[in-house]
Scaffold this active site. Structure first.
Site, PDB file in Angstrom:
ATOM      1  N   GLY A  46       0.828  -1.200   0.000  1.00 20.46           N
ATOM      2  CA  GLY A  46       0.000   0.000   0.000  1.00 20.46           C
ATOM      3  C   GLY A  46       0.858   1.244   0.000  1.00 20.46           C
ATOM      4  O   GLY A  46       2.088   1.169  -0.009  1.00 20.46           O
ATOM      5  N   HIS A  78      13.248  10.446   7.269  1.00 23.73           N
ATOM      6  CA  HIS A  78      14.313  11.276   6.643  1.00 23.73           C
ATOM      7  C   HIS A  78      14.118  11.420   5.124  1.00 23.73           C
ATOM      8  O   HIS A  78      14.725  12.287   4.508  1.00 23.73           O
ATOM      9  CB  HIS A  78      15.707  10.722   6.980  1.00 23.73           C
ATOM     10  CG  HIS A  78      16.171   9.559   6.166  1.00 23.73           C
ATOM     11  ND1 HIS A  78      17.502   9.223   6.037  1.00 23.73           N
ATOM     12  CD2 HIS A  78      15.498   8.627   5.436  1.00 23.73           C
ATOM     13  CE1 HIS A  78      17.619   8.157   5.260  1.00 23.73           C
ATOM     14  NE2 HIS A  78      16.428   7.768   4.890  1.00 23.73           N
TER      15      HIS A  78
HETATM   16  C1  LIG Z   1      14.941   4.457   2.568  1.00 23.30           C
HETATM   17  S1  LIG Z   1      13.920   3.059   2.231  1.00 23.30           S
HETATM   18  C2  LIG Z   1      13.927   2.303   3.827  1.00 23.30           C
HETATM   19  C3  LIG Z   1      13.562   0.852   3.818  1.00 23.30           C
HETATM   20  C4  LIG Z   1      13.691   0.130   5.161  1.00 23.30           C
HETATM   21  N1  LIG Z   1      12.837   0.719   6.187  1.00 23.30           N
HETATM   22  C5  LIG Z   1      15.137   0.136   5.615  1.00 23.30           C
HETATM   23  O1  LIG Z   1      15.512   0.929   6.467  1.00 23.30           O
HETATM   24  O2  LIG Z   1      15.909  -0.638   5.079  1.00 23.30           O
HETATM   25  C6  LIG Z   1      12.323   3.804   2.102  1.00 23.30           C
HETATM   26  C7  LIG Z   1      11.182   2.844   1.836  1.00 23.30           C
HETATM   27  O3  LIG Z   1       9.979   3.639   1.756  1.00 23.30           O
HETATM   28  C8  LIG Z   1       9.124   3.008   0.817  1.00 23.30           C
HETATM   29  N2  LIG Z   1       8.097   3.978   0.379  1.00 23.30           N
HETATM   30  C9  LIG Z   1       8.291   5.111  -0.335  1.00 23.30           C
HETATM   31  N3  LIG Z   1       7.120   5.732  -0.549  1.00 23.30           N
HETATM   32  C10 LIG Z   1       6.154   4.983   0.058  1.00 23.30           C
HETATM   33  C11 LIG Z   1       4.735   5.119   0.171  1.00 23.30           C
HETATM   34  N4  LIG Z   1       4.083   6.150  -0.369  1.00 23.30           N
HETATM   35  N5  LIG Z   1       4.065   4.168   0.885  1.00 23.30           N
HETATM   36  C12 LIG Z   1       4.725   3.107   1.426  1.00 23.30           C
HETATM   37  N6  LIG Z   1       6.084   2.941   1.347  1.00 23.30           N
HETATM   38  C13 LIG Z   1       6.786   3.861   0.658  1.00 23.30           C
HETATM   39  C14 LIG Z   1      10.087   2.593  -0.283  1.00 23.30           C
HETATM   40  O4  LIG Z   1       9.521   1.621  -1.135  1.00 23.30           O
HETATM   41  C15 LIG Z   1      11.280   2.091   0.526  1.00 23.30           C
HETATM   42  O5  LIG Z   1      11.198   0.709   0.781  1.00 23.30           O
END
Ligand SMILES: C[S@@+](CC[C@H](N)C(=O)[O-])C[C@H]1O[C@@H](n2cnc3c(N)ncnc32)[C@H](O)[C@@H]1O
Length: 332
Positions: free
Chosen positions: A220, A240
């Site tokens: 989602g 961040h």
């Molecule tokens: C910087 S990564 C961090 C992933 C994980 N929490 C980690 O620290 O390894 C940011 C995550 O946010 C997710 N993301 C970005 N926009 C999103 C949205 N609108 N809804 C849900 N997840 C989202 C991305 O797919 C990605 O997996």
């Protein structure tokens, strides 16, 4: 105390991108995997990786001068840092280095001046639909990005597990948890706890192998979809990624789904108050440039939490360059 030569400071910093770029290319060519325990000449390495021997020699010589590979006469052998560029290293940084070298990231930095003048992400100029949309459309870059998240988390997860008791929770929601590396490690360490991994569909798809009686996958968008109701929420390096307004919107979405007194754990590299060099200060500029996001100080996190209906409890420094910020969902 030795004086720092200001001319040399400026020369090294302004011209230093050739060093970053050289390391990106060495990771892309996979020179580290081509090198075993014996030293090899640039010509031998060039043959294996498909490079020009003289150009590869010069790039390796520069990398060696900064601790990546080691030069022995005209040959090269591994240093501890170059070993981490090997694909099979348990904490391989190859994907991490390739991610910083992705053409989309490099293109965005051409527009840093736009970010600094406007306060907006440089990718408004280069990727109008944003990075997450781009990754959803480009499989190779998406694989490199997700592998990078795994790589950066590898060193941090043991430290996170060592300083927080997750087994007191029944159900933990890992919001935007990527491919689930943190949540799976937590569930391994807390055998009576269940978890829900929430992320965008193209990311959750890559985590399908993790589904079990204790780990549910939910795809989602946290700006549009209802988040699961859990007694604890993890958001590791999510806040961040976003400017203040969007960061508060994400936290409010969590607050809306969370029962009162649920625990929120933000896992983030906090910008120190002092002037010392710190990775968080560099990461902050990557966040600005690529995503319009921000690496924050602890007071800045406290302000966001309050605006979204959470009460700050404590900051736990894991000692691995990342902190856990604990907060509770307050009665609305
Ligand atoms: C910087 S990564 C961090 C992933 C994980 N929490 C980690 O620290 O390894 C940011 C995550 O946010 C997710 N993301 C970005 N926009 C999103 C949205 N609108 N809804 C849900 N997840 C989202 C991305 O797919 C990605 O997996």
């Amino acid at each position: 105390m030795s004086e720092i030569d200001p001319f040399e400071t400026l020369r090294q910093i302004s011209g230093g991108y050739c060093l970053s770029r050289s390391i990106h290319v060495l990771a892309e060519l996979n020179v580290a995997d081509a090198l075993g325990d014996e030293a090899l000449s640039a010509a031998e390495l060039a043959k294996t990786v498909g490079a020009d021997a003289d150009a590869l020699f010069r790039v390796l010589r520069l990398a060696c001068a900064h601790g990546v590979f080691e030069q022995v006469g005209d040959s090269f052998r591994h240093s501890p840092a170059s070993r981490m560029l090997c694909s099979d290293h348990p904490q391989s940084m190859r994907a991490f280095v390739r991610m910083f070298g992705l053409a989309v990231n490099w293109d965005a930095y051409r527009e840093l001046e736009y970010s600094v003048r406007s306060g907006q992400r440089a990718t408004e100029r280069t990727l109008p639909d944003g990075m997450w949309h781009y990754l959803g459309q480009h499989e190779e870059a998406n694989n490199i990005f997700n592998a990078t998240m795994l790589a950066k988390a590898q060193g941090q997860i043991p430290a996170i597990l060592a300083c927080y008791n997750f087994s007191r929770f029944e159900l933990i929601g890992d919001i935007a948890g990527g491919r689930g590396h943190l949540l799976s490690a937590i569930l391994d360490a807390a055998p009576h706890t269940k978890g829900i991994l929430f992320d965008l569909p193209h990311v959750v798809k890559q985590a399908s192998g993790l589904a079990s009686s204790r780990l549910t996958l939910q795809s989602g968008d946290f700006f549009r979809d209802v988040l699961p109701s859990c007694d604890a929420y993890l958001l590791m390096e999510i806040i961040h990624d976003w400017p203040d307004k969007k960061a508060v919107a994400i936290l409010k979405a969590v607050r809306q789904a969370a029962p009162t007194e649920a625990t929120l754990l933000l896992i983030e590299a906090i910008v120190p108050a002092g002037p010392e060099p710190d990775w968080s200060k560099m990461l902050d500029i990557h966040m600005l440039t690529l995503l319009g996001g921000k690496q924050r100080t602890l007071p800045e996190y406290k302000t966001l939490l309050k605006q979204a209906g959470f009460e700050f409890q404590r900051e736990i420094d894991t000692g691995a360059g990342i902190s856990i910020i604990e907060a509770l969902a307050k009665q609305t």
